[in-house]
Design a protein around this motif. Structure first.
Motif, PDB file in Angstrom:
ATOM      1  N   LEU A 288       0.817  -1.218   0.000  1.00 45.62           N
ATOM      2  CA  LEU A 288       0.000   0.000   0.000  1.00 45.62           C
ATOM      3  C   LEU A 288       0.850   1.266   0.000  1.00 45.62           C
ATOM      4  O   LEU A 288       0.323   2.372  -0.078  1.00 45.62           O
ATOM      5  CB  LEU A 288      -0.935  -0.002   1.223  1.00 45.62           C
ATOM      6  CG  LEU A 288      -1.949  -1.167   1.240  1.00 45.62           C
ATOM      7  CD1 LEU A 288      -2.657  -1.255   2.583  1.00 45.62           C
ATOM      8  CD2 LEU A 288      -2.960  -1.018   0.109  1.00 45.62           C
ATOM      9  N   ALA A 289       2.158   1.086   0.098  1.00 41.76           N
ATOM     10  CA  ALA A 289       3.068   2.227   0.098  1.00 41.76           C
ATOM     11  C   ALA A 289       4.296   1.874  -0.731  1.00 41.76           C
ATOM     12  O   ALA A 289       4.627   0.705  -0.900  1.00 41.76           O
ATOM     13  CB  ALA A 289       3.480   2.566   1.526  1.00 41.76           C
ATOM     14  N   THR A 290       4.975   2.866  -1.260  1.00 44.59           N
ATOM     15  CA  THR A 290       6.234   2.673  -1.966  1.00 44.59           C
ATOM     16  C   THR A 290       7.268   3.557  -1.297  1.00 44.59           C
ATOM     17  O   THR A 290       7.030   4.763  -1.126  1.00 44.59           O
ATOM     18  CB  THR A 290       6.081   3.050  -3.457  1.00 44.59           C
ATOM     19  OG1 THR A 290       5.042   2.247  -4.013  1.00 44.59           O
ATOM     20  CG2 THR A 290       7.374   2.790  -4.225  1.00 44.59           C
ATOM     21  N   ALA A 291       8.387   2.943  -0.917  1.00 42.94           N
ATOM     22  CA  ALA A 291       9.463   3.670  -0.222  1.00 42.94           C
ATOM     23  C   ALA A 291       8.915   4.491   0.951  1.00 42.94           C
ATOM     24  O   ALA A 291       9.284   5.651   1.146  1.00 42.94           O
ATOM     25  CB  ALA A 291      10.232   4.553  -1.196  1.00 42.94           C
ATOM     26  N   GLY A 292       8.002   3.879   1.691  1.00 38.95           N
ATOM     27  CA  GLY A 292       7.487   4.531   2.894  1.00 38.95           C
ATOM     28  C   GLY A 292       6.381   5.548   2.624  1.00 38.95           C
ATOM     29  O   GLY A 292       5.824   6.119   3.562  1.00 38.95           O
ATOM     30  N   ARG A 294       2.693   6.379   1.186  1.00 40.93           N
ATOM     31  CA  ARG A 294       1.411   5.769   0.838  1.00 40.93           C
ATOM     32  C   ARG A 294       1.062   6.073  -0.621  1.00 40.93           C
ATOM     33  O   ARG A 294       1.137   7.217  -1.063  1.00 40.93           O
ATOM     34  CB  ARG A 294       0.344   6.337   1.788  1.00 40.93           C
ATOM     35  CG  ARG A 294      -1.042   5.786   1.605  1.00 40.93           C
ATOM     36  CD  ARG A 294      -1.319   4.600   2.504  1.00 40.93           C
ATOM     37  NE  ARG A 294      -2.587   4.001   2.130  1.00 40.93           N
ATOM     38  CZ  ARG A 294      -3.174   3.004   2.771  1.00 40.93           C
ATOM     39  NH1 ARG A 294      -2.593   2.456   3.822  1.00 40.93           N
ATOM     40  NH2 ARG A 294      -4.314   2.504   2.366  1.00 40.93           N
ATOM     41  N   THR A 295       0.707   4.994  -1.378  1.00 40.10           N
ATOM     42  CA  THR A 295       0.339   5.197  -2.787  1.00 40.10           C
ATOM     43  C   THR A 295      -1.092   4.760  -3.068  1.00 40.10           C
ATOM     44  O   THR A 295      -1.574   4.917  -4.193  1.00 40.10           O
ATOM     45  CB  THR A 295       1.274   4.382  -3.717  1.00 40.10           C
ATOM     46  OG1 THR A 295       1.342   3.047  -3.233  1.00 40.10           O
ATOM     47  CG2 THR A 295       2.657   4.977  -3.784  1.00 40.10           C
ATOM     48  N   GLY A 299      -8.029   3.090   3.570  1.00 39.31           N
ATOM     49  CA  GLY A 299      -9.188   2.208   3.624  1.00 39.31           C
ATOM     50  C   GLY A 299      -9.062   1.015   2.681  1.00 39.31           C
ATOM     51  O   GLY A 299      -9.808   0.041   2.805  1.00 39.31           O
ATOM     52  N   ALA A 300      -8.099   1.071   1.736  1.00 34.82           N
ATOM     53  CA  ALA A 300      -7.909  -0.045   0.798  1.00 34.82           C
ATOM     54  C   ALA A 300      -7.273  -1.226   1.533  1.00 34.82           C
ATOM     55  O   ALA A 300      -6.492  -1.048   2.468  1.00 34.82           O
ATOM     56  CB  ALA A 300      -7.020   0.387  -0.359  1.00 34.82           C
TER      57      ALA A 300
END
Ligand code: MRU
Length: 338
Positions: A288-292, A294-295, A299-300
């Motif tokens: 759900l995150a890239t390099a710390g 959130r992307t 709620g996903a």
């Protein structure tokens, strides 16, 4: 075939330093070469859980040194063995190395004898990798293109690598002209680690998005997919980094050969087939995150299995230090590994 190891085998990510274990922190590569010093078995188990050290052979080696640390500190060895064993579930090299240490403890080994055993595990892994490099490279026609997945290099082993060792040996021998590496989402072992190793060695390599693999095969640019393994069952079914299975399916569809490269310490004859291999599920937050950062919308939800199993029938060659098995199955595995 002489390989210039001074060029192709320069990284040592797991280092014993007299009284502690020094790990190249793989969470921070490629932009930071930071070292993590582990003074006890708990710190080693934590480093394995958090992927500061990763790759099946490397976690086995690190865990063996973790037992040495416990012995040197007079800690409860049964507790240390249990904590290290529970750090990650899929790569059998972890359990294999700890079983070797446990057998030495049962035989009355002191801390010095346990250190000798850990060093033997590490030295044998390097020797196995160099042997597999020669065996695997010999299968590849001159001028080939290859695709690899995850990181199976010096970072993941005692040195040189398994699949990446074959690639290094193949490049050195002029058999491999171009390497492609998949990113390996979500942890980016291919992008962050394999590309770092390949660029350092001056090997012609291109990164691809994981999703580009089937299209790459369709262009005819690769003749082999070459991967490592975390656990190979008695019938040849092979657990490796998530995404490996779909590479094997795409390879068979396109007439691309599929090679698994792993030391015999990755073979688990006590596991009858791939369905019996525990697949590690990691925190959905990794997806759900890239390099710390959130992307994905708050709620996903996400599902994050980090290994999959490639059925033996999709494997053209299994390379271990004991030789090459073509199209492995239960009979050929039994004949080689007992
Ligand atoms: O989660 P990781 O990075 O430990 O997964 C590593 C892999 O899947 C490698 O392909 C495997 O351990 C072989 S490494 C020589």
């Amino acid at each position: 075939m002489g390989i210039d190891y001074a060029r192709y085998d320069r990284i040592r990510a797991v280092q014993w330093r007299d009284d502690h274990l020094r790990l190249l922190d793989q969470r921070r590569l490629p932009f930071e070469e930071a070292w993590l010093d582990c003074a006890d078995a708990d710190a080693v188990a934590q480093a394995i859980r958090d992927l500061a050290v990763r790759g099946a052979p490397a976690i086995g080696i690190a865990a063996a040194w973790g037992v040495v640390l416990a012995a040197r500190r007079g800690a409860d060895l049964a507790a240390a063995l249990a904590t290290l064993r529970a750090a990650r579930p899929t790569a059998v090299n972890l359990m294999w190395a700890l079983d070797r240490m446990k057998a030495r403890i049962a035989a009355g080994a002191d801390a010095a004898a346990l250190a000798a055993e850990a060093q033997a595990i590490q030295d044998e892994d390097l020797a196995a990798n160099r042997r597999m490099g020669a065996l695997g490279a010999a299968l590849i026609a001159p001028g080939s293109g290859v695709l690899t997945h995850c990181n199976t290099g010096s970072l993941a082993t005692a040195g040189f690598g398994t699949a990446l060792g074959v690639i290094r040996a193949g490049v050195a021998a002029g058999r491999i002209a171009q390497v492609y590496a998949g990113e390996t989402r979500p942890w980016q072992q291919g992008a962050r680690l394999t590309m770092w190793e390949l660029v350092r060695d001056g090997i012609p390599a291109r990164l691809i998005a994981d999703a580009a693999a089937a299209h790459l095969m369709k262009t005819g640019a690769v003749q082999w997919v070459i991967v490592g393994a975390d656990r190979i069952a008695a019938n040849g079914d092979t657990a490796n980094k998530i995404g490996t299975y779909q590479l094997a399916i795409a390879a068979r569809h396109h007439g691309v050969k599929f090679m698994v490269v792993a030391p015999s310490s990755t073979v688990d004859m006590a596991t009858p087939h791939g369905g019996a291999i525990e697949i590690e599920l990691r925190d959905p937050a990794e997806l759900l995150a890239t390099a710390g950062r959130r992307t994905v919308v708050e709620g996903a939800e996400a599902w994050n299995p980090v290994f999959d199993v490639t059925p033996a029938g999709l494997i053209d060659a299994l390379v271990t230090e004991r030789g090459v098995i073509e199209r492995p199955d239960a009979a050929s595995m039994r004949a080689r590994f007992g």
